[in-house]
Design a protein around this motif. Sequence first.
Motif, PDB file in Angstrom:
ATOM      1  N   GLU A 193       0.833  -1.204   0.000  1.00  0.00           N
ATOM      2  CA  GLU A 193       0.000   0.000   0.000  1.00  0.00           C
ATOM      3  C   GLU A 193       0.866   1.252   0.000  1.00  0.00           C
ATOM      4  O   GLU A 193       0.545   2.247  -0.673  1.00  0.00           O
ATOM      5  CB  GLU A 193      -0.900  -0.003   1.232  1.00  0.00           C
ATOM      6  CG  GLU A 193      -2.010  -1.042   1.177  1.00  0.00           C
ATOM      7  CD  GLU A 193      -2.783  -1.141   2.476  1.00  0.00           C
ATOM      8  OE1 GLU A 193      -3.986  -1.430   2.430  1.00  0.00           O
ATOM      9  OE2 GLU A 193      -2.176  -0.918   3.555  1.00  0.00           O
ATOM     10  N   GLU A 202       3.865  10.240  -9.332  1.00  0.00           N
ATOM     11  CA  GLU A 202       3.562   9.924 -10.736  1.00  0.00           C
ATOM     12  C   GLU A 202       4.612   8.978 -11.323  1.00  0.00           C
ATOM     13  O   GLU A 202       5.180   9.211 -12.396  1.00  0.00           O
ATOM     14  CB  GLU A 202       3.458  11.211 -11.569  1.00  0.00           C
ATOM     15  CG  GLU A 202       2.331  12.129 -11.095  1.00  0.00           C
ATOM     16  CD  GLU A 202       2.217  13.389 -11.942  1.00  0.00           C
ATOM     17  OE1 GLU A 202       3.116  13.635 -12.775  1.00  0.00           O
ATOM     18  OE2 GLU A 202       1.228  14.118 -11.772  1.00  0.00           O
ATOM     19  N   GLU A 227      -2.843  10.072   4.252  1.00  0.00           N
ATOM     20  CA  GLU A 227      -3.547   9.162   3.352  1.00  0.00           C
ATOM     21  C   GLU A 227      -3.464   7.707   3.829  1.00  0.00           C
ATOM     22  O   GLU A 227      -4.456   6.990   3.850  1.00  0.00           O
ATOM     23  CB  GLU A 227      -2.955   9.281   1.949  1.00  0.00           C
ATOM     24  CG  GLU A 227      -3.594   8.320   0.936  1.00  0.00           C
ATOM     25  CD  GLU A 227      -2.953   8.418  -0.430  1.00  0.00           C
ATOM     26  OE1 GLU A 227      -3.098   7.461  -1.215  1.00  0.00           O
ATOM     27  OE2 GLU A 227      -2.274   9.450  -0.710  1.00  0.00           O
ATOM     28  N   SER A 235       3.985   5.889  -5.341  1.00  0.00           N
ATOM     29  CA  SER A 235       4.045   5.916  -6.814  1.00  0.00           C
ATOM     30  C   SER A 235       3.012   6.881  -7.376  1.00  0.00           C
ATOM     31  O   SER A 235       3.309   7.654  -8.301  1.00  0.00           O
ATOM     32  CB  SER A 235       3.804   4.508  -7.371  1.00  0.00           C
ATOM     33  OG  SER A 235       4.794   3.612  -6.920  1.00  0.00           O
ATOM     34  N   THR A 236       1.808   6.844  -6.835  1.00  0.00           N
ATOM     35  CA  THR A 236       0.756   7.745  -7.302  1.00  0.00           C
ATOM     36  C   THR A 236       1.115   9.193  -7.021  1.00  0.00           C
ATOM     37  O   THR A 236       0.945  10.072  -7.886  1.00  0.00           O
ATOM     38  CB  THR A 236      -0.579   7.393  -6.622  1.00  0.00           C
ATOM     39  OG1 THR A 236      -0.929   6.039  -6.944  1.00  0.00           O
ATOM     40  CG2 THR A 236      -1.682   8.331  -7.081  1.00  0.00           C
ATOM     41  N   TYR A 237       1.621   9.461  -5.829  1.00  0.00           N
ATOM     42  CA  TYR A 237       1.955  10.840  -5.447  1.00  0.00           C
ATOM     43  C   TYR A 237       3.038  11.421  -6.355  1.00  0.00           C
ATOM     44  O   TYR A 237       2.959  12.589  -6.779  1.00  0.00           O
ATOM     45  CB  TYR A 237       2.416  10.871  -3.988  1.00  0.00           C
ATOM     46  CG  TYR A 237       2.709  12.263  -3.465  1.00  0.00           C
ATOM     47  CD1 TYR A 237       1.704  13.026  -2.883  1.00  0.00           C
ATOM     48  CD2 TYR A 237       3.991  12.818  -3.569  1.00  0.00           C
ATOM     49  CE1 TYR A 237       1.960  14.310  -2.417  1.00  0.00           C
ATOM     50  CE2 TYR A 237       4.255  14.094  -3.108  1.00  0.00           C
ATOM     51  CZ  TYR A 237       3.248  14.840  -2.531  1.00  0.00           C
ATOM     52  OH  TYR A 237       3.505  16.100  -2.068  1.00  0.00           O
ATOM     53  N   LYS A 267       5.621   4.585 -11.846  1.00  0.00           N
ATOM     54  CA  LYS A 267       5.067   3.239 -11.871  1.00  0.00           C
ATOM     55  C   LYS A 267       5.589   2.494 -10.636  1.00  0.00           C
ATOM     56  O   LYS A 267       6.763   2.626 -10.280  1.00  0.00           O
ATOM     57  CB  LYS A 267       5.502   2.506 -13.142  1.00  0.00           C
ATOM     58  CG  LYS A 267       4.950   3.115 -14.418  1.00  0.00           C
ATOM     59  CD  LYS A 267       5.437   2.346 -15.630  1.00  0.00           C
ATOM     60  CE  LYS A 267       4.888   2.971 -16.913  1.00  0.00           C
ATOM     61  NZ  LYS A 267       5.394   2.261 -18.122  1.00  0.00           N
ATOM     62  N   PRO A 268       4.759   1.716  -9.954  1.00  0.00           N
ATOM     63  CA  PRO A 268       5.210   1.014  -8.752  1.00  0.00           C
ATOM     64  C   PRO A 268       6.473   0.197  -8.970  1.00  0.00           C
ATOM     65  O   PRO A 268       7.312   0.099  -8.073  1.00  0.00           O
ATOM     66  CB  PRO A 268       4.013   0.116  -8.401  1.00  0.00           C
ATOM     67  CG  PRO A 268       2.830   0.850  -8.934  1.00  0.00           C
ATOM     68  CD  PRO A 268       3.320   1.495 -10.205  1.00  0.00           C
ATOM     69  N   ARG A 306       2.259   1.788  -3.518  1.00  0.00           N
ATOM     70  CA  ARG A 306       1.252   2.308  -4.447  1.00  0.00           C
ATOM     71  C   ARG A 306       0.977   3.784  -4.180  1.00  0.00           C
ATOM     72  O   ARG A 306       0.863   4.591  -5.125  1.00  0.00           O
ATOM     73  CB  ARG A 306      -0.045   1.490  -4.315  1.00  0.00           C
ATOM     74  CG  ARG A 306       0.023   0.116  -4.934  1.00  0.00           C
ATOM     75  CD  ARG A 306      -1.357  -0.486  -5.102  1.00  0.00           C
ATOM     76  NE  ARG A 306      -1.994  -0.754  -3.812  1.00  0.00           N
ATOM     77  CZ  ARG A 306      -1.868  -1.897  -3.138  1.00  0.00           C
ATOM     78  NH1 ARG A 306      -1.127  -2.879  -3.649  1.00  0.00           N
ATOM     79  NH2 ARG A 306      -2.485  -2.074  -1.998  1.00  0.00           N
ATOM     80  N   ALA A 307       0.877   4.155  -2.915  1.00  0.00           N
ATOM     81  CA  ALA A 307       0.591   5.556  -2.581  1.00  0.00           C
ATOM     82  C   ALA A 307       1.729   6.471  -3.002  1.00  0.00           C
ATOM     83  O   ALA A 307       1.504   7.564  -3.552  1.00  0.00           O
ATOM     84  CB  ALA A 307       0.334   5.684  -1.075  1.00  0.00           C
TER      85      ALA A 307
END
Length: 463
Positions: A374, A384, A460, A380-382, A386-387, A377-378
Motif C-alpha cells: 500500500e 507519478e 492518506e 508511486s501515485t503521489y 510506476k510502482p 502504491r501511494a
Amino acid sequence: MTNAGALRANPTSDVERAWLRIRGHLRESAGTRLFDQWLKPLALGACDEADTVRLTLPSAFMTNWVRNNYAERLTQEFRALLPQVTTVIIETATVSAPLPVLTAVDVQPVVNEPSPIAAIGGARPALDSRFTFDRFVVDASNRVALNAAQALAEPGPPRFSPLFLHSGTGMGKTHLMHAIGTAFLAAQPSANVIYMSAERFMFEFVQAMRARDTFAFKARLRSVDLLMIDDLQFIAGKDATQEEFFYTINEVVSAGKRLVVSADRCPQALDGVEARILSRLSVGFVADIKPAEIELRRAILARKLVDLPEVTVPADVLELLSVRLTSSIRELEGALNRLVAYAQLTGESIDMDFTHATLGDVLRGVQKRVTIDEIQRAVSTYFELKPIELVSARRARVVARPRQIAMYLAKRLTTRSLPEIGRKFGGRDHSTVIHAVRRIEQLRDSDVDVDSAVRVLLRELEG
C-alpha cells in the motif's frame, strides 16, 4: 492489641483477605482479556515471613511478563492494605498436581467478589458458569459451531466425536467448550469431565515422566466421559507430547467417549502437529468460527449490558466500540468492562470524551494496519511513477528520493524488519533502508517539499 499486632497475630488470613481485594482491583482495572490471560493464574504461595508475600504462576513466561508489567503495582496494592509488607515476590510454581476430573458440583457460580486461586498444587478447576449456551450470542459466523457444540453435549451416544473447533483468538471457542461441559454435566451429573489446555496437558505429561508415573496420567485422561483440550497449537513440535496425545485421543474416541479439541486454525493448517493426529481429529466434525461482523459485535455488547442494569452506556459509545474493535470478541468485551470499571471507580458518566480518555491506547492500537504494498502504491501515485520503478535498480533522483520516502514510511508504519523492507524494494540490503530512513529524517527538517510529501502520504495511509 494494636492493628499491627492483630496483623502479626493472624497474618495468613489477613494476606488472603487483602489478596481477595487486590484481585478485585486488578480485574476491574486491567479488563477481562488481560486479567484472564495474565493475572487470574496468580496464586498466593507459602511464606513464613510477615513482611513478604509470595505469588506464583504456572510458567516462567507468565512470571516474567507479570514481573515486568505488574510487580510495582502489586507491591503498592499490598502495602496499601498491609503496611508491614515490604516485598512481593513473583515466582514460578515448582510443584504441580494433576487436574482432577470435574463433576457437576465443580460448575461454580460466579460471584461479585472473586474467589482466591490456590497454588497449582491445590487448585481445583471449575467450569465457568458464565459460559453457557444461552449466553452465547449467535449469528451466521458461529451458528454451525454452536449447533455442533450443543449436539455433542446431548445425552446418549454421541452423534460424532471428536469435535474440532477453530478460530482466531478470542472468538468464542473457550466459551463453547465450557458450555459443552456445563450442559453435559447438567444432563449427566455423575459423568467424568476433564477440561484443560494443551499446554497443561504437556506440562502434566512431562511431570508424570519425571516422576515415572505416566500410568496414572494415562489412566485418568482415558477414563473420562468427556475430554476437552483447548489451544492444540501449543504442542506443535513437541514430539513426545504429541505421541502421548495421539494415543489418548485415539483411545477416548475408540471407546465411544466425547472429545472436543480447539485450535487457532483448521487441522490442515496446524504446522508442526503430526499428520496422524490431524487425521484423527478430522474424522469427526470440524467447525470454524468466523470473525464477528458488526451486527454480531453490536449484539454482544447489548447482551453484556443486560448483566449491567445499573450502567448506562450511550449508543454512540457502543457504536464506536462495535466499529473500531474488530479483532476479537474478547477484546470487545474487555474494552466495555474496562470502560464500566473506570466509570464506577471515578464516579464519572460514560460519554465519548470519557471513552477516548479511558480507551485511548486500545482505540489507537486498532488503527488501520498499513502494508508495504500500500505504501509503494501511494508513493508511486503521489510522485507519478510506476510502482515497479520503486523496486528497480534505477538510481536517478526522480526515483531514488520517492524510494527513500517509501522506505521511511515502511519503517514508520509497519512492523516489518529492516531486511524485510529491503527485500520488498528490489532485494536491497538493510543498510540501504537505514540510510534512506536517516536521510528522510534529515530532509524533513530542511526540505519543505519532502516534509510536505511525507505529511500528505502519512494522512492518506493512516486514514
